[in-house]
Design a protein around this motif. Structure first.
Motif, mmCIF file in Angstrom:
data_model
loop_
_atom_site.group_PDB
_atom_site.id
_atom_site.type_symbol
_atom_site.label_atom_id
_atom_site.label_comp_id
_atom_site.label_asym_id
_atom_site.label_seq_id
_atom_site.Cartn_x
_atom_site.Cartn_y
_atom_site.Cartn_z
ATOM 1 N N UNK A 19 -16.749 -8.925 9.847
ATOM 2 C CA UNK A 19 -16.592 -10.062 10.753
ATOM 3 C C UNK A 19 -17.515 -9.848 11.951
ATOM 4 N N UNK A 20 -17.726 -10.887 12.752
ATOM 5 C CA UNK A 20 -18.605 -10.810 13.921
ATOM 6 C C UNK A 20 -17.873 -10.303 15.157
ATOM 7 N N UNK A 21 -16.640 -9.818 14.991
ATOM 8 C CA UNK A 21 -15.879 -9.247 16.107
ATOM 9 C C UNK A 21 -14.897 -8.224 15.562
ATOM 10 N N UNK A 22 -14.324 -7.455 16.464
ATOM 11 C CA UNK A 22 -13.355 -6.427 16.073
ATOM 12 C C UNK A 22 -12.114 -7.066 15.472
ATOM 13 N N UNK A 23 -11.484 -6.339 14.534
ATOM 14 C CA UNK A 23 -10.240 -6.801 13.936
ATOM 15 C C UNK A 23 -9.236 -5.659 13.907
ATOM 16 N N UNK A 24 -7.955 -6.025 14.067
ATOM 17 C CA UNK A 24 -6.861 -5.074 13.905
ATOM 18 C C UNK A 24 -6.366 -5.199 12.476
ATOM 19 N N UNK A 25 -6.420 -4.106 11.725
ATOM 20 C CA UNK A 25 -6.024 -4.118 10.323
ATOM 21 C C UNK A 25 -4.705 -3.360 10.180
ATOM 22 N N UNK A 26 -3.711 -4.041 9.622
ATOM 23 C CA UNK A 26 -2.428 -3.420 9.347
ATOM 24 C C UNK A 26 -2.158 -3.515 7.856
ATOM 25 N N UNK A 27 -1.628 -2.428 7.295
ATOM 26 C CA UNK A 27 -1.330 -2.402 5.868
ATOM 27 C C UNK A 27 0.113 -1.953 5.685
ATOM 28 N N UNK A 28 0.895 -2.799 5.025
ATOM 29 C CA UNK A 28 2.261 -2.434 4.639
ATOM 30 C C UNK A 28 2.205 -1.952 3.198
ATOM 31 N N UNK A 29 2.769 -0.773 2.955
ATOM 32 C CA UNK A 29 2.745 -0.174 1.627
ATOM 33 C C UNK A 29 4.115 -0.347 0.989
ATOM 34 N N UNK A 30 4.136 -1.006 -0.172
ATOM 35 C CA UNK A 30 5.369 -1.187 -0.927
ATOM 36 C C UNK A 30 5.477 -0.025 -1.894
ATOM 37 N N UNK A 31 6.209 1.004 -1.473
ATOM 38 C CA UNK A 31 6.346 2.232 -2.248
ATOM 39 C C UNK A 31 7.577 2.104 -3.143
ATOM 40 N N UNK A 32 7.392 1.884 -4.456
ATOM 41 C CA UNK A 32 8.545 1.706 -5.338
ATOM 42 C C UNK A 32 9.358 2.991 -5.480
ATOM 43 N N UNK A 33 10.573 2.838 -6.009
ATOM 44 C CA UNK A 33 11.435 4.008 -6.244
ATOM 45 C C UNK A 33 10.807 4.919 -7.291
ATOM 46 N N UNK A 34 11.114 6.189 -7.199
ATOM 47 C CA UNK A 34 10.609 7.161 -8.158
ATOM 48 C C UNK A 34 9.351 7.845 -7.645
ATOM 49 N N UNK A 35 8.725 8.590 -8.528
ATOM 50 C CA UNK A 35 7.524 9.333 -8.160
ATOM 51 C C UNK A 35 6.301 8.607 -8.676
ATOM 52 N N UNK A 36 5.196 8.766 -8.031
ATOM 53 C CA UNK A 36 4.935 9.517 -6.800
ATOM 54 C C UNK A 36 5.506 8.811 -5.563
ATOM 55 N N UNK A 37 5.780 9.614 -4.544
ATOM 56 C CA UNK A 37 6.299 9.121 -3.272
ATOM 57 C C UNK A 37 5.188 9.228 -2.233
ATOM 58 N N UNK A 38 4.986 8.162 -1.464
ATOM 59 C CA UNK A 38 3.992 8.192 -0.391
ATOM 60 C C UNK A 38 4.685 8.464 0.936
ATOM 61 N N UNK A 39 4.129 9.391 1.689
ATOM 62 C CA UNK A 39 4.665 9.730 3.009
ATOM 63 C C UNK A 39 3.525 9.756 4.016
ATOM 64 N N UNK A 40 3.865 9.611 5.284
ATOM 65 C CA UNK A 40 2.893 9.665 6.385
ATOM 66 C C UNK A 40 1.681 8.771 6.131
ATOM 67 N N UNK A 41 1.952 7.516 5.784
ATOM 68 C CA UNK A 41 0.877 6.541 5.565
ATOM 69 C C UNK A 41 0.235 6.233 6.906
ATOM 70 N N UNK A 42 -1.109 6.260 6.971
ATOM 71 C CA UNK A 42 -1.802 6.096 8.247
ATOM 72 C C UNK A 42 -3.103 5.310 8.070
ATOM 73 N N UNK A 43 -3.388 4.459 9.091
ATOM 74 C CA UNK A 43 -4.678 3.776 9.162
ATOM 75 C C UNK A 43 -4.606 2.368 8.649
ATOM 76 N N UNK A 44 -5.699 1.651 8.686
ATOM 77 C CA UNK A 44 -6.956 1.997 9.340
ATOM 78 C C UNK A 44 -7.003 1.633 10.819
ATOM 79 N N UNK A 45 -6.125 0.727 11.327
ATOM 80 C CA UNK A 45 -6.109 0.389 12.755
ATOM 81 C C UNK A 45 -7.179 -0.617 13.136
ATOM 82 N N UNK A 46 -7.701 -0.473 14.353
ATOM 83 C CA UNK A 46 -8.716 -1.400 14.864
ATOM 84 C C UNK A 46 -10.102 -0.989 14.370
ATOM 85 N N UNK A 47 -10.831 -1.980 13.824
ATOM 86 C CA UNK A 47 -12.186 -1.735 13.329
ATOM 87 C C UNK A 47 -13.168 -2.580 14.124
#
Length: 149
Positions: free
Chosen positions: A73-101
C-alpha cells in the motif's frame, strides 16, 4: 417612441434575458466509463501474503514462521492476525506479529508449535485484517498446514 412602447421593450428584454440565463444550467450528467478490475495472487497483492507449511519433528519448535506479510500500500498499515487453533495437535503457542508495516516493509507471523511427540497434522486458519486509516481496510482468510512427525 411612446412611454408604453419603452415599458413593453424593457419587459420583453427582461423575459429574454431570464429565459436565456436559465437554459445554461443543468442538474446531472451521466457517462459510461469502462472499469477494469485485475485479480492478482497473494504474492502480488497490496498486502502480500506468503504462507509457509510447518513440519515439526519431535516435541516443540520455537518461533516457526507461519506467514510473511508485505505492505505494498502507499501508506503504513496495522496488520492483525487471529489464529483459529483447532483442538488436538499440533498446538500453537505464543503467536506473534506482524504488527505495523511501513510502506514496502515485510513482517512475519510466528508461533511456537507444540507436538508432544504426536504425529498429527492440521490446517490452521488465519483471519487477517489490515487497517491503514481513512477507509483503507483489508480482510482475508487463509490456511497454513502444520504437521507433527
Amino acid at each position: 417612441m411612446s412611454r408604453g412602447w419603452i415599458v413593453a421593450a424593457v419587459g420583453l428584454l427582461t423575459v429574454v434575458v431570464t429565459v436565456t440565463a436559465q437554459t445554461g444550467a443543468f442538474v446531472a450528467v451521466s457517462a459510461d466509463r469502462p472499469v477494469t478490475v485485475n485479480e492478482v495472487g497473494d504474492d502480488e497483492a497490496y498486502l502480500g501474503i506468503d504462507r509457509t507449511s510447518v513440519t515439526v519433528d519431535g516435541n516443540t519448535s520455537d518461533g516457526e514462521a507461519l506467514a510473511t506479510f508485505t505492505n505494498r500500500f502507499a501508506r503504513s498499515v496495522d496488520v492483525e492476525v487471529a489464529v483459529d487453533d483447532p483442538d488436538g495437535y499440533p498446538v500453537l503457542e505464543d503467536v506473534d506479529g506482524p504488527g505495523t508495516l511501513g510502506v514496502g516493509d515485510a513482517g512475519t507471523l510466528t508461533a511456537d508449535v507444540r507436538c508432544d511427540n504426536s504425529t498429527a497434522a492440521q490446517s490452521i486458519t488465519l483471519d487477517i485484517e489490515a487497517d491503514g486509516g481513512n477507509g483503507l481496510e483489508f480482510e482475508a482468510t487463509r490456511t497454513v498446514a502444520v504437521e507433527c512427525v
